[in-house]
Motif scaffolding. Structure first.
Motif, PDB file in Angstrom:
ATOM      1  N   SER A   1     -44.432 -53.475 -64.286  1.00  0.00           N
ATOM      2  CA  SER A   1     -44.574 -52.958 -65.643  1.00  0.00           C
ATOM      3  C   SER A   1     -43.569 -51.836 -65.829  1.00  0.00           C
ATOM      4  CB  SER A   1     -45.994 -52.411 -65.831  1.00  0.00           C
ATOM      5  OG  SER A   1     -46.017 -51.484 -66.890  1.00  0.00           O
TER       6      SER A   1
ATOM      7  N   ILE B   1     -53.562 -59.657 -64.193  1.00  0.00           N
ATOM      8  CA  ILE B   1     -53.142 -58.317 -64.588  1.00  0.00           C
ATOM      9  C   ILE B   1     -53.871 -57.873 -65.858  1.00  0.00           C
ATOM     10  CG2 ILE B   1     -50.886 -58.450 -63.477  1.00  0.00           C
ATOM     11  CD1 ILE B   1     -49.761 -59.297 -66.228  1.00  0.00           C
ATOM     12  N   LEU B   2     -53.785 -56.607 -66.158  1.00  0.00           N
ATOM     13  CA  LEU B   2     -54.310 -56.025 -67.403  1.00  0.00           C
ATOM     14  C   LEU B   2     -55.810 -56.269 -67.579  1.00  0.00           C
ATOM     15  CD1 LEU B   2     -51.402 -57.063 -69.813  1.00  0.00           C
ATOM     16  CD2 LEU B   2     -51.790 -54.785 -68.876  1.00  0.00           C
ATOM     17  N   ARG B   3     -56.530 -56.434 -66.478  1.00  0.00           N
ATOM     18  CA  ARG B   3     -57.967 -56.714 -66.564  1.00  0.00           C
ATOM     19  C   ARG B   3     -58.704 -55.606 -67.301  1.00  0.00           C
ATOM     20  NH1 ARG B   3     -57.430 -58.118 -60.864  1.00  0.00           N
ATOM     21  NH2 ARG B   3     -58.107 -55.999 -60.404  1.00  0.00           N
TER      22      ARG B   3
ATOM     23  N   VAL C   1     -44.983 -55.799 -74.682  1.00  0.00           N
ATOM     24  CA  VAL C   1     -46.408 -55.843 -74.401  1.00  0.00           C
ATOM     25  C   VAL C   1     -47.152 -54.694 -75.079  1.00  0.00           C
ATOM     26  CG1 VAL C   1     -48.102 -55.723 -72.537  1.00  0.00           C
ATOM     27  CG2 VAL C   1     -46.013 -57.029 -72.231  1.00  0.00           C
ATOM     28  N   ASP C   2     -46.486 -53.581 -75.242  1.00  0.00           N
ATOM     29  CA  ASP C   2     -47.154 -52.410 -75.796  1.00  0.00           C
ATOM     30  C   ASP C   2     -46.091 -51.441 -76.305  1.00  0.00           C
ATOM     31  OD1 ASP C   2     -49.269 -50.819 -76.483  1.00  0.00           O
ATOM     32  OD2 ASP C   2     -50.122 -50.708 -74.458  1.00  0.00           O
TER      33      ASP C   2
ATOM     34  N   ALA D   1     -49.693 -60.862 -70.040  1.00  0.00           N
ATOM     35  CA  ALA D   1     -48.954 -59.770 -70.675  1.00  0.00           C
ATOM     36  C   ALA D   1     -48.734 -60.018 -72.169  1.00  0.00           C
ATOM     37  CB  ALA D   1     -47.645 -59.534 -69.935  1.00  0.00           C
TER      38      ALA D   1
ATOM     39  N   GLU E   1     -57.578 -53.196 -69.295  1.00  0.00           N
ATOM     40  CA  GLU E   1     -57.166 -53.065 -70.695  1.00  0.00           C
ATOM     41  C   GLU E   1     -57.880 -54.096 -71.570  1.00  0.00           C
ATOM     42  OE1 GLU E   1     -55.018 -52.798 -68.172  1.00  0.00           O
ATOM     43  OE2 GLU E   1     -53.303 -51.523 -68.695  1.00  0.00           O
ATOM     44  N   LEU E   2     -57.922 -55.339 -71.098  1.00  0.00           N
ATOM     45  CA  LEU E   2     -58.526 -56.399 -71.905  1.00  0.00           C
ATOM     46  C   LEU E   2     -60.045 -56.298 -71.934  1.00  0.00           C
ATOM     47  CD1 LEU E   2     -55.947 -59.104 -71.136  1.00  0.00           C
ATOM     48  CD2 LEU E   2     -56.852 -58.700 -73.414  1.00  0.00           C
TER      49      LEU E   2
ATOM     50  N   ARG F   1     -43.120 -51.325 -73.730  1.00  0.00           N
ATOM     51  CA  ARG F   1     -43.523 -51.728 -72.385  1.00  0.00           C
ATOM     52  C   ARG F   1     -43.239 -53.208 -72.172  1.00  0.00           C
ATOM     53  NH1 ARG F   1     -49.763 -51.735 -70.069  1.00  0.00           N
ATOM     54  NH2 ARG F   1     -49.230 -51.742 -67.846  1.00  0.00           N
TER      55      ARG F   1
ATOM     56  N   TYR G   1     -51.943 -59.716 -74.383  1.00  0.00           N
ATOM     57  CA  TYR G   1     -52.600 -58.437 -74.587  1.00  0.00           C
ATOM     58  C   TYR G   1     -52.348 -57.798 -75.969  1.00  0.00           C
ATOM     59  CZ  TYR G   1     -53.562 -53.443 -74.008  1.00  0.00           C
ATOM     60  OH  TYR G   1     -53.982 -52.163 -74.212  1.00  0.00           O
TER      61      TYR G   1
ATOM     62  N   ILE H   1     -43.788 -56.365 -69.095  1.00  0.00           N
ATOM     63  CA  ILE H   1     -44.393 -56.737 -67.812  1.00  0.00           C
ATOM     64  C   ILE H   1     -43.765 -58.063 -67.409  1.00  0.00           C
ATOM     65  CG2 ILE H   1     -46.520 -57.495 -66.676  1.00  0.00           C
ATOM     66  CD1 ILE H   1     -48.053 -55.537 -68.409  1.00  0.00           C
TER      67      ILE H   1
END
Ligand SMILES: Cc1cc2nc3c(=O)[nH]c(=O)nc-3n(C[C@H](O)[C@H](O)[C@H](O)COP(=O)(O)OP(=O)(O)OC[C@H]3O[C@@H](n4cnc5c(N)ncnc54)[C@H](O)[C@@H]3O)c2cc1C
Ligand SMILES: Cc1cc2nc3c(=O)[nH]c(=O)nc-3n(C[C@H](O)[C@H](O)[C@H](O)COP(=O)(O)OP(=O)(O)OC[C@H]3O[C@@H](n4cnc5c(N)ncnc54)[C@H](O)[C@@H]3O)c2cc1C
Ligand code: SF4
Ligand code: SF4
Ligand code: FES
Lengths: 463, 277
Positions: free
Chosen positions: B16, B140-142, B50-51, B111, B144-145, B60, B114, B62
């Protein structure tokens, strides 16, 4: 008279056997001796027909007279009054259809080699005069935005900057030049020449922002209403590739000419750059224009055994420049005329291995004045290939229109603008291929220059 | 020049980066991507945005290391710069009040899912997230989601984080149990997006997928990203990257993706040899 005059000078070229293995320039340029002999051929006509054939009306007898007097720098300056980039146009203008076609000498003998002389003067100045000191510019502080750093955008930027405007060019790619950079290969137009012209613009204070896709990062309306630009000139070109929409066209190693040439010219796939390109042993290029010729000759330089050029009409109807057709033939491109692909076939890995074609015959002339090709029934045949390049033309890109809903388009999707480059939308001007459809470098530059005048009038309230 | 402000290795071969690019950050909408070129000799590669962090003007990305360019990218560090970044590109996701939306993300495809999931949530939809990966690490991003989903389902090949199997399994179960689903968005490997689309087609559930075709310019100039949607040639970079999953010719895209496979394999062999030698 006529028999006293020398023959038209021949452009010195690198021999085909040598040049077809590299991307260095093919034509070497006239020597000063040749340039003087060639210049002497010009009659300096009172009403020069050649000038009328030039889209930007370069003072041809004027600059040739200066060459005769060995005033090469002044000759280049004289050309630059109408044409900012003589080193480019001297190389890529289709002179045989423009200035040279109308030269009085063309009737009885051979036309004066206007393009060669133009290139000579420009190259001489670049190679021999070190400091081209930027002209003094009276700032007026007014901001103008230009979309696209191709010939139209660059020419417009130069003209406006010399009038004192604060000009910013926004370019989508990471490099300037438009088709001059990503389309026309270095063996025809060395990239230093384009870079040199752009460097000059930067030296006189034109701002260039690469990696900016207008319509995405900022819209035209945002440039006008939020960023303080008083006018915008759209010169985004016509680079949206067309396909024939025949079966197998999306197989692996079937490229559009733009992808193929971009990988080679912009991304230098043939050198030790990271962008891959592969052509295998047998390449077929489809089309008959400058783009097809460039793709075929570029393909040849990647080292395959054979490059075919498949064109649906005959040699006579080819839109490519004569000089380029000759170069391609001399280098060994195999022309297959009166033939049109109907589908591509592949091996088990979906890599193209065959193009299936139909033979064509020519019918009565169509609206374009060219004879229309029609397929001959039952004439299907195959050509074994490892890659194909589709060079059948381009159309307009939707990004700017979609983000500027009140910008009128014609039925082909090109931006509507009058002959001065003004669009019906206030403060918005457009020119080059995005208005005319695919045309020529000098026409695009001419449009840029005209639009600069038009923008100046618009902002100073002149009629 | 674009500065890498923050670098994190979020899973094995997944990274990231937060990159300083204020103009792109401000223009960005969920579903869009960028194209970057690391250095003068670098390839132009597309990656989803992604963000964003509007306060500091950051974006961002990933990415997972799959070939030469992503490998070279992963070798950069905080404080290094990337030569070219162009964006935002592509059409933003079209998000409405669907009702119940299910997003399905596979591997590094989580990614791109999200930011869209966030937007779906913001528009007042009920959100179920189904995430899948080969191993637990690759999901990934567990966290956050988890924050934005009404329900979060995780499937892995080994079952280390809940269910074992493929992302289509829980989706199928939900449908069979009669859960009302109004919209599905799937991003991940092509086989996964294709499988999800086949499943929802039977039930007539609107399904969007995000295509990661090869690209060069990302502005509609080269045609490298072309794909067949509804029998017509479309350019993923300008008409997409999102398309109706029920109309996409997945087979063709999968085939096109293998085009430069040989050259990539050669590069990885070289890297291996260098490491060994
Ligand atoms: C392969 C090839 C060979 C050719 N050979 C010749 C020749 O020999 N002689 C000749 O006279 N003509 C030739 N032409 C035609 C000539 O190159 C074009 O007519 C000319 O370049 C058009 O100039 P332009 O400035 O309108 O557009 P372009 O040169 O296309 O430049 C447009 C620029 O705008 C940028 N752009 C597009 N959209 C955006 C956006 N949304 N935001 C920011 N930037 C954007 C593009 O990236 C590009 O750099 C050739 C064309 C091709 C493709
Ligand atoms: C719109 C868009 C958004 C994307 N977003 C992301 C993202 O957020 N994160 C991310 O990690 N990747 C993303 N990708 C994919 C990413 O662009 C590729 O992984 C990257 O270009 C690989 O470059 P490389 O040189 O390392 O590998 P390559 O040299 O391109 O190829 C390495 C190997 O991977 C395969 N491959 C190549 N491209 C892809 C692909 N697109 N999908 C699957 N396999 C591929 C090749 O066949 C080859 O075997 C996106 C692609 C697109 C078009
Ligand atoms: S700009 Fe082109 S057409 Fe005009 S004089 Fe020069 S070569 Fe001829
Ligand atoms: S028409 Fe020919 S001879 Fe006359 S001025 Fe022009 S180039 Fe010279
Ligand atoms: S990437 Fe070139 S047209 Fe889409």
């Amino acid at each position: 008279m006529a028999n006293k005059r020398s023959l038209r000078q021949k452009m010195p070229e690198r021999p085909p056997e040598e040049r077809k293995y590299d991307f260095n320039e093919v034509s070497k340029g006239l020597t000063p001796e040749q340039a003087l002999i060639e210049a002497e051929r010009c009659l300096e006509c009172k009403k020069p027909k050649c000038v009328a054939g030039c889209p930007v009306q370069v003072d041809i007898p004027g600059f040739i007279r200066l060459i005769k007097q060995k005033k090469f720098t002044e000759a280049a300056d004289k050309i630059k009054e109408n044409n900012f980039f003589p080193a480019v146009c001297g190389r890529v203008c289709p002179q045989e259809n423009q200035c040279e076609k109308h030269c009085v000498l063309a009737i009885k003998e051979q036309s004066v080699a206007v393009g060669y002389l133009e290139r000579f003067a420009a190259d001489y100045v670049r190679d021999n005069i070190k400091n081209d000191i930027p002209a003094e510019i009276k700032e007026n502080g007014i901001k103008i935005a230009i979309v696209g750093a191709g010939p139209a955008g660059l020419a417009c930027a130069g003209a406006l900057r010399l009038k004192g405007y604060r000009v910013t060019i926004y370019e989508a790619l990471h490099k300037t030049g438009g088709v001059l950079t990503y389309g026309i290969p270095a063996f025809r137009l060395p990239k230093e020449i384009v870079d040199n012209e752009v460097a000059y613009l930067q030296k006189i204070g034109v701002h260039i922002k690469c990696n900016w896709v207008i319509g995405k990062i900022k819209t035209i309306d945002q440039l006008l209403n939020k960023e303080g630009f008083k006018a915008v000139f759209i010169a985004s070109g016509a680079g949206f590739p067309s396909f024939m929409e025949i079966p197998g066209e999306n197989l692996n190693f079937v490229y559009s000419a733009n992808e193929f040439l971009t990988r080679i010219n912009l991304m230098k796939a043939y050198a030790d750059y990271d962008t891959p390109i592969e052509v295998g042993k047998r390449v077929a290029v489809i089309g008959g224009g400058n783009t097809a010729m460039d793709a075929a000759r570029a393909a040849l330089r990647l080292g395959p055994d054979v490059v075919y050029l498949i064109y649906r009409r005959s040699k006579k109807e080819m839109p490519a420049r004569l000089e380029e057709i000759h170069h391609a033939q001399a280098e060994g491109i195999k022309f297959i005329f009166l033939t049109s692909p109907v589908r591509y076939e592949s091996d088990e890995h979906h890599n193209v291995n065959k193009v299936v074609c139909l033979k064509m015959k020519l019918n009565e002339p169509d609206e374009s004045g060219r004879r229309r090709p029609v397929p001959i029934k039952g004439s299907e045949f195959e050509i074994e290939i490892d890659s194909a390049v589709v060079a059948i033309g381009t159309h307009s890109n939707p990004i700017i229109p979609e983000s500027t809903p009140d910008l009128p388009l014609n039925k082909w999707g090109y931006i509507v603008a009058d002959e001065t480059g003004k669009t019906p939308k206030d403060g918005v001007f457009a020119g080059g291929d995005i208005v005319s459809g695919a045309a020529t470098v000098i026409e695009a530059m001419g449009a840029g220059k005209t639009a600069a005048e038009s923008i100046h009038k618009y902002l100073t309230g002149q009629k | 020049m674009f500065l890498i402000v923050k670098k994190e290795q979020i899973a094995q071969s997944n990274y990231s980066y937060w990159i300083k690019a204020p103009d792109i950050a401000f223009a960005y909408k969920a579903g869009q991507f960028l194209i970057l070129r690391i250095n003068e000799k670098g390839e132009r590669i597309p990656l989803t945005i992604v963000d964003t962090d509007l306060r500091d003007g950051l974006i961002r990305i990933i990415f997972s290391v799959v070939g030469k360019s992503s490998y070279n990218l992963s070798m950069l560090n905080e404080g290094d710069t990337i030569l070219d970044v162009v964006g935002p590109l592509g059409m933003p996701t079209h998000i409405e009040q669907f009702g119940h939306a299910v997003i399905v993300g596979g591997g590094v495809g989580i990614a791109p899912v999200y930011p869209i999931a966030k937007e779906i949530k913001n528009k007042g939809n009920v959100l179920t997230s189904i995430l899948g990966g080969r191993t637990k690490e690759l999901v990934i991003l567990r966290s956050e989601l988890k924050k934005i989903s009404e329900k979060l389902i995780i499937v892995t090949d080994d079952g280390a984080l809940g269910e074992k199997g493929l992302v289509t399994d829980p989706l199928n179960k939900m449908i069979e149990q009669g859960v009302k689903i109004d919209f599905v968005l799937a991003v991940g490997p092509l086989v996964m997006m294709s499988a999800v689309s086949e499943l929802t087609r039977k039930y007539g559930i609107k399904t969007m997928v995000s295509l990661n075709t090869m690209m060069v310019d990302g502005t509609g100039m080269c045609g490298c990203c072309r794909c067949t949607v509804d029998g017509k040639t479309r350019f993923a970079c300008v008409h997409g990257p999102e398309f109706d999953g029920h109309k996409v010719d997945f087979k063709e895209i999968m085939q096109r993706q293998k085009m430069f496979y040989k050259q990539e394999a050669k590069f990885f062999n070289q890297v291996k040899e260098q490491k060994n030698g």
